[in-house]
Design a protein around this motif. Structure first.
Motif, mmCIF file in Angstrom:
data_model
loop_
_atom_site.group_PDB
_atom_site.id
_atom_site.type_symbol
_atom_site.label_atom_id
_atom_site.label_comp_id
_atom_site.label_asym_id
_atom_site.label_seq_id
_atom_site.Cartn_x
_atom_site.Cartn_y
_atom_site.Cartn_z
ATOM 1 N N GLU A 3 0.858 -1.180 0.000
ATOM 2 C CA GLU A 3 0.000 0.000 0.000
ATOM 3 C C GLU A 3 0.898 1.235 0.000
ATOM 4 N N ASP A 24 -1.704 0.347 -8.950
ATOM 5 C CA ASP A 24 -3.151 0.408 -9.106
ATOM 6 C C ASP A 24 -3.654 1.657 -8.402
ATOM 7 N N CYS A 33 -13.390 0.758 -10.033
ATOM 8 C CA CYS A 33 -12.168 0.378 -9.304
ATOM 9 C C CYS A 33 -12.411 -0.870 -8.450
ATOM 10 N N MET A 37 -10.614 -4.696 -8.718
ATOM 11 C CA MET A 37 -9.698 -5.088 -7.641
ATOM 12 C C MET A 37 -9.463 -6.599 -7.550
ATOM 13 N N VAL A 40 -6.901 -7.515 -10.124
ATOM 14 C CA VAL A 40 -5.567 -7.017 -9.777
ATOM 15 C C VAL A 40 -4.923 -7.950 -8.752
ATOM 16 N N THR A 54 1.613 -2.594 -6.327
ATOM 17 C CA THR A 54 1.323 -1.594 -5.311
ATOM 18 C C THR A 54 -0.056 -1.001 -5.560
ATOM 19 N N SER A 55 -0.594 -0.418 -4.517
ATOM 20 C CA SER A 55 -1.868 0.291 -4.674
ATOM 21 C C SER A 55 -1.834 1.538 -3.825
#
Length: 55
Positions: A3, A24, A33, A37, A40, A54-55
């Motif tokens: 994150e 992301d 989104c 998810m 992803v 990463t997000s």
């Protein structure tokens, strides 16, 4: 998946030298989104160790 926020984005993404980074960008209230998810996360599992997510 790591994150990111404004405190660690440079270190985790811009300065990362060990390969490719998938970032992301998403919004908490964004329906498209949220729909993407799970896909992803599947990609993150599939390419674990080959690519940083990463997000």
């Amino acid at each position: 998946m790591v994150e990111c926020d404004k405190k660690n984005f440079d270190e985790e993404v811009l300065e990362y030298k060990d390969g490719y980074v998938f970032v992301d960008f998403f919004g908490d209230g964004c329906e498209p989104c949220m729909a993407l998810m799970p896909h992803v996360h599947e990609l993150a599992d599939k390419y674990e160790g080959k690519m940083k997510f990463t997000s």
